[in-house]
Design a protein around this motif. Structure first.
Motif, PDB file in Angstrom:
ATOM      1  N   HIS A 113     -53.573  42.354 -49.580  1.00 50.22           N
ATOM      2  CA  HIS A 113     -52.820  42.933 -48.459  1.00 50.22           C
ATOM      3  C   HIS A 113     -51.598  43.710 -48.967  1.00 50.22           C
ATOM      4  CE1 HIS A 113     -51.197  43.325 -44.432  1.00 50.22           C
ATOM      5  NE2 HIS A 113     -50.060  42.820 -44.860  1.00 50.22           N
ATOM      6  N   GLN A 114     -50.880  43.138 -49.925  1.00 56.57           N
ATOM      7  CA  GLN A 114     -49.703  43.808 -50.473  1.00 56.57           C
ATOM      8  C   GLN A 114     -50.086  45.098 -51.184  1.00 56.57           C
ATOM      9  OE1 GLN A 114     -46.372  42.890 -50.041  1.00 56.57           O
ATOM     10  NE2 GLN A 114     -47.364  41.545 -48.566  1.00 56.57           N
ATOM     11  N   ASN A 119     -50.398  51.019 -51.332  1.00 56.96           N
ATOM     12  CA  ASN A 119     -51.195  52.243 -51.482  1.00 56.96           C
ATOM     13  C   ASN A 119     -51.176  53.090 -50.212  1.00 56.96           C
ATOM     14  OD1 ASN A 119     -51.896  51.619 -54.094  1.00 56.96           O
ATOM     15  ND2 ASN A 119     -53.764  50.551 -53.496  1.00 56.96           N
ATOM     16  N   GLY A 120     -50.923  52.462 -49.074  1.00 58.35           N
ATOM     17  CA  GLY A 120     -50.895  53.173 -47.806  1.00 58.35           C
ATOM     18  C   GLY A 120     -49.601  53.938 -47.577  1.00 58.35           C
TER      19      GLY A 120
END
Length: 121
Positions: A113-114, A119-120
């Motif tokens: 998730h991190q 990356n988002g």
């Protein structure tokens, strides 16, 4: 299936080796303890969780994942999460190995998730 079996076998070997190291250290208790004897785990991990051999599996997996991360704040968040997971597994002064195994999945999910969030951005 084969990779899962290999991972389980390697994990079991790591736990056995960690126990062997710990018992040999206790046998050599008459010697003056060196830094490696008093802190057999990585200096990245607090002593309250790092001295439990049962925690080594999760610590090793997290260390390997952190090697691939450049962002220091992400590393810190992941490390803090893993430590909190391990601290929850300490019951009556003993590390619950089943709790650690469950924590591996939670921690790997948290890392994913991190990384997705990083990356988002």
């Amino acid at each position: 299936m084969n990779s899962t079996l290999a991972i389980l076998l390697i994990s079991a070997l790591v736990v056995v080796q960690a126990r062997n190291i710990r018992s040999s250290e206790e046998d050599n208790s008459s010697q003056v303890p060196s830094l490696s004897h008093s802190h057999p785990h990585s200096i990245k991990w607090p002593c309250d969780v790092g001295h439990f051999p049962e925690a080594y599996i999760l610590m090793h997996k997290v260390d390997k994942r952190l090697e691939r991360i450049d962002n220091e704040s992400t590393k810190e968040r992941i490390g803090n999460y893993a430590v909190s997971q391990l601290r929850q597994c300490i019951l009556d002064g003993q590390m619950d190995v089943h709790c650690v195994r469950r924590s591996i999945g939670f921690t790997m999910s948290f890392i994913h998730h991190q990384m997705s969030q990083a990356n988002g951005m």
